[in-house]
Design a protein around this motif. Structure first.
Motif, PDB file in Angstrom:
ATOM      1  N   ARG A 317       0.828  -1.208   0.000  1.00 21.40           N
ATOM      2  CA  ARG A 317       0.000   0.000   0.000  1.00 21.40           C
ATOM      3  C   ARG A 317       0.856   1.248   0.000  1.00 21.40           C
ATOM      4  NH1 ARG A 317      -2.325  -2.976   4.058  1.00 21.40           N
ATOM      5  NH2 ARG A 317      -2.065  -1.365   5.662  1.00 21.40           N
ATOM      6  N   GLU A 318       1.947   1.231   0.762  1.00 27.42           N
ATOM      7  CA  GLU A 318       2.826   2.409   0.803  1.00 27.42           C
ATOM      8  C   GLU A 318       3.505   2.655  -0.530  1.00 27.42           C
ATOM      9  OE1 GLU A 318       5.422   1.575   4.043  1.00 27.42           O
ATOM     10  OE2 GLU A 318       4.015   2.324   5.578  1.00 27.42           O
ATOM     11  N   SER A 319       3.698   1.589  -1.318  1.00 32.76           N
ATOM     12  CA  SER A 319       4.317   1.722  -2.638  1.00 32.76           C
ATOM     13  C   SER A 319       3.298   1.967  -3.741  1.00 32.76           C
ATOM     14  CB  SER A 319       5.128   0.452  -2.963  1.00 32.76           C
ATOM     15  OG  SER A 319       6.156   0.254  -2.016  1.00 32.76           O
ATOM     16  N   ALA A 322      -1.159  -2.374  -6.492  1.00 27.16           N
ATOM     17  CA  ALA A 322      -2.486  -2.961  -6.441  1.00 27.16           C
ATOM     18  C   ALA A 322      -2.470  -4.190  -5.547  1.00 27.16           C
ATOM     19  CB  ALA A 322      -2.949  -3.340  -7.842  1.00 27.16           C
ATOM     20  N   ALA A 323      -3.600  -4.472  -4.937  1.00 34.17           N
ATOM     21  CA  ALA A 323      -3.710  -5.662  -4.097  1.00 34.17           C
ATOM     22  C   ALA A 323      -3.522  -6.922  -4.936  1.00 34.17           C
ATOM     23  CB  ALA A 323      -5.063  -5.689  -3.401  1.00 34.17           C
ATOM     24  N   LEU A 324      -2.957  -7.949  -4.331  1.00 35.22           N
ATOM     25  CA  LEU A 324      -2.715  -9.228  -5.009  1.00 35.22           C
ATOM     26  C   LEU A 324      -3.944 -10.118  -4.869  1.00 35.22           C
ATOM     27  CD1 LEU A 324      -0.681 -11.309  -6.290  1.00 35.22           C
ATOM     28  CD2 LEU A 324      -0.176 -12.015  -3.942  1.00 35.22           C
ATOM     29  N   ASP A 401      -1.475  -6.294   7.212  1.00 40.66           N
ATOM     30  CA  ASP A 401      -2.088  -6.825   5.984  1.00 40.66           C
ATOM     31  C   ASP A 401      -3.545  -6.388   5.881  1.00 40.66           C
ATOM     32  OD1 ASP A 401       0.255  -8.080   5.315  1.00 40.66           O
ATOM     33  OD2 ASP A 401      -0.423 -10.105   5.836  1.00 40.66           O
ATOM     34  N   GLU A 402      -3.928  -5.993   4.673  1.00 43.62           N
ATOM     35  CA  GLU A 402      -5.327  -5.673   4.381  1.00 43.62           C
ATOM     36  C   GLU A 402      -5.894  -6.786   3.522  1.00 43.62           C
ATOM     37  OE1 GLU A 402      -7.441  -1.640   3.157  1.00 43.62           O
ATOM     38  OE2 GLU A 402      -6.479  -2.568   1.413  1.00 43.62           O
ATOM     39  N   LEU A 403      -6.935  -7.425   4.034  1.00 46.09           N
ATOM     40  CA  LEU A 403      -7.551  -8.572   3.364  1.00 46.09           C
ATOM     41  C   LEU A 403      -8.977  -8.170   2.970  1.00 46.09           C
ATOM     42  CD1 LEU A 403      -9.276 -11.390   3.416  1.00 46.09           C
ATOM     43  CD2 LEU A 403      -6.913 -11.509   2.608  1.00 46.09           C
ATOM     44  N   CYS A 422     -15.737  -6.516   1.654  1.00 44.65           N
ATOM     45  CA  CYS A 422     -15.701  -6.940   3.054  1.00 44.65           C
ATOM     46  C   CYS A 422     -14.233  -6.924   3.453  1.00 44.65           C
ATOM     47  CB  CYS A 422     -16.314  -8.329   3.214  1.00 44.65           C
ATOM     48  SG  CYS A 422     -16.391  -8.925   4.910  1.00 44.65           S
ATOM     49  N   ARG A 423     -13.828  -5.901   4.187  1.00 43.19           N
ATOM     50  CA  ARG A 423     -12.408  -5.587   4.345  1.00 43.19           C
ATOM     51  C   ARG A 423     -12.017  -5.528   5.815  1.00 43.19           C
ATOM     52  NH1 ARG A 423     -12.604  -1.073   1.755  1.00 43.19           N
ATOM     53  NH2 ARG A 423     -11.839  -1.850  -0.241  1.00 43.19           N
ATOM     54  N   GLY A 424     -10.753  -5.910   6.093  1.00 42.76           N
ATOM     55  CA  GLY A 424     -10.188  -5.755   7.422  1.00 42.76           C
ATOM     56  C   GLY A 424      -8.689  -5.629   7.352  1.00 42.76           C
TER      57      GLY A 424
END
Length: 430
Positions: A317-319, A322-324, A401-403, A422-424
């Motif tokens: 996220r800092e870079s 995109a999410a994997l 980690d963001e899931l 649906c995020r955490g």
């Protein structure tokens, strides 16, 4: 009941709605929102906006009979009403949002979604979690019982357990790493420590509409009448705590620390076009007992919903990466038992179900590699790490980690509708 509100060609005057991935006018999910710390109000998502249903009712733009239920701070009273009344709400809202002549009357009750806070949609009385994802059950079983992954009862009865309702939170709530008793395989005694093998579980959450008395049952033919709608559900799991505690009674503290749901309830009415045939049972599988079998439920009881999961570490996220994507599959392939069978089984012993009760499907994994619904499966119990684009590796979730879970109902000839994320984000243990 498929009707004019499912017409793929229907268009809304609300800006950006027709191209919206999740919330076109064919969806109209229901939820609860507030402006900052203000009063909680019932609303519906339309594109990137929330429409205030209480405000519309007070302005005389919705059926007058709905006003008391729409003035409540949760959806419980609304879904305690009969299905015909709820369909009348959908039809009236659809008419308001598709008729340009009504724009002036409705526009004052629209708010950008980014400017509101979303809350739990129901006051949840009870929560039960099932285990109907057969490929997940098989994958997990192989880790512990390679020669006999499924236990004998699995194909006879929808397996479930009574969970913890007090720790259910809406998407975006922090995931505080839990503590618990952990016993390493080579240790003589357990220790009390923060979980080291934190995992997610990709599930659907089935919301109950209406009430019935204790000792009454729900015939399988009537089960969908008791389904208010569906949200995404993440039943976070502490696998190392679970490994020590789950025998003989099953998971407890390894699950009860947090369950996350998406805030919008995609109603049973919106899902009507996406109810499809349940996949045929493999040859040799036992037939369900008569109380769990209905021809119509088999013909229209499965859900054509595409599911996926993404992960973004703090460094990603800092870079600006995109999410994997960790996995992609479908509910139809994953669920051995239908939503109707889940509801009927839950009440088959006389257990009373009430408006706002929540039933989790259990982890929904597909049959192919790349469609798993948990890290426990993807990493083969921690033996095969995932490689992130930053060079980091993951077998289980790390702090920061963001899931995110994603879902879209899709079927040829109909406009796809989504559930919202649906995020955490995982935070360190306290």
């Amino acid at each position: 009941m498929i009707d004019h509100t499912h017409d793929a060609a229907a268009s809304s005057w609300v800006e950006g709605t027709d191209d919206h991935e999740d919330f076109p006018v064919q969806n109209l999910p229901l939820g609860v929102f507030s402006h900052g710390h203000g009063t909680r109000r019932i609303g519906s998502a339309i594109g990137d906006y929330v429409v205030d249903l209480e405000g519309l009712a007070d302005a005389g733009l919705l059926p007058n009979a709905l006003r008391p239920a729409l003035a409540e701070p949760t959806l419980n009273a609304l879904f305690a009403l009969d299905g015909a009344t709820r369909r009348a709400l959908r039809h009236a809202l659809f008419a308001l949002l598709t008729d340009p002549a009504r724009q002036g009357a409705v526009a004052p009750w629209l708010s950008p979604t980014q400017g509101v806070e979303l809350h739990l949609p129901f006051a949840i009385g009870d929560y039960s979690d099932f285990y109907v994802g057969i490929h997940h059950a098989t994958n997990i079983g192989k880790l512990f019982r390679p020669d006999n992954p499924l236990l004998p009862n699995y194909k006879h009865v929808p397996i479930g357990y009574h969970g913890r309702a007090s720790s259910i939170r809406v998407s975006g709530a922090p995931v505080i790493r839990p503590k618990g008793q952990i016993k390493a395989p080579d240790a003589d005694q357990p220790t009390y420590a923060p979980c080291r093998r934190l995992d997610y579980e990709l599930e659907l959450g089935i919301w109950i509409a209406g009430d019935h008395a204790i000792a009454e049952t729900i015939p399988i033919a009537d089960a969908w009448d008791r389904i208010a709608g569906i949200s995404l559900l993440n039943d976070w799991s502490a696998r190392d705590i679970q490994a020590w505690e789950y025998q003989p009674l099953g998971p407890f503290l390894s699950k009860s620390f947090l369950t996350t749901i998406s805030p919008w309830v995609v109603t049973a009415e919106a899902l009507a076009p996406f109810r499809v045939a349940q996949p045929a049972r493999p040859a040799g599988d036992p037939a369900p007992l008569p109380h769990l079998w209905d021809v119509q439920d088999q013909a229209q009881g499965a859900l054509s919903i595409a599911l996926s999961v993404t992960l973004a570490s703090t460094a990603m996220r800092e870079s600006g990466m995109a999410a994997l994507e960790l996995s992609r599959g479908t509910a139809q392939e994953a669920m051995y038992w239908t939503a109707g069978q889940i509801v009927t089984h839950h009440a088959s012993n006389g257990c009373d179900l009430h408006t706002g009760d929540l039933l989790g499907t259990g982890t929904l994994s597909g049959p192919a590699s790349g469609s798993e619904g948990s890290l426990m499966e993807i990493s083969h119990g921690g033996q095969q790490p995932i490689h992130l684009p930053t060079g980091e590796q993951r077998c289980f979730l790390e702090d920061g980690d963001e899931l995110t879970l994603h879902a879209r109902a899709m079927r040829e000839g109909y406009r796809a509708i989504g559930f919202g994320p649906c995020r955490g984000v995982v935070r360190q243990a306290r």
